[in-house]
Design an enzyme around this catalytic site. Sequence first.
Site: not given
Length: 309
Positions: A149, A177
Amino acid sequence: MTHAHTPAPAGTDTRTRPWRGIMVATTLPLREDLSVDHDAYAEHVAWLIAGGCDGVVPNGSLGEYQTLTDEERAAVVRTAVEAAGDGARVMPGVAAYGSAESRRWAEQAAEAGCGSVLLLPPNAFRADADTVRAHYAEVARVGVPVVAYNNPIDTKVDLVPSLLARLHGDGSIVAVKEFSGDVRRAYEIAELAPGLDLLIGADDVLLELALAGAVGWIAGYPNALPQACATLYRAAVAGDLYTALPLYKSLHSLLRWDSKTEFVQAIKLSMDLAGRPGGPTRPPRFPLTGEIEAAVRAATEKALAEGLS
């Protein structure tokens, strides 16, 4: 994995790579006393999947994981797996200040049967590249696929394309992400790490990253409008601009709240207006007021009036 809803587009294999497709970063329903409402959460997870989403991401920042006790956090994962009917559809956030704690959360996810986990870099300090690599390697040893992330805005640690390529080369991550907001990075990531899956990390760059080759979306606004968001995502990844562009323009005044400081309260307010279990947030987040509340409310009511749900 079986799908009861519209299949994902060709090239989006959500069975062997369950982090692909629309993975909703779920909000967490709280009662008036701010305790977790697991029944409402289970119903919400099942509703999202029935509405065309591929899976859920509990215990992300949208799920207010920082305010949960260890017992609450573990219970949320178990509730999500049971409600999804297939643990592969569940990608818990496993962020923590220490690598050992992140690894323990990944082990808990593995025990619950989850298909992947979402991991921030170390964010208690500005970690260098070697520290970041060691962090991801430690969690990857659990054996559950790790999605990195990248949120340099909040963490101050930037997983730039060259570092992502090293993490992927280490065997530590399967996807990222991408929340930097810099859509140009998609092309450099594809050049440096062609086997790394790019996942849309912010709702308001969905179309740009889908056209740049993203194979998934860790999404906020499907919590309130899953069918409209699913239609938008499927059209965008298929390159169907005739469908995607006008829908994106209609939804963008809402989607951009996913990238603002008040994103949890904004999405929960939109859910309330759409008849979903939004409800309160835990401190230090307080209810929206004034111009911000009015803006979220107006954008949501406009979308609902246009038949978007």
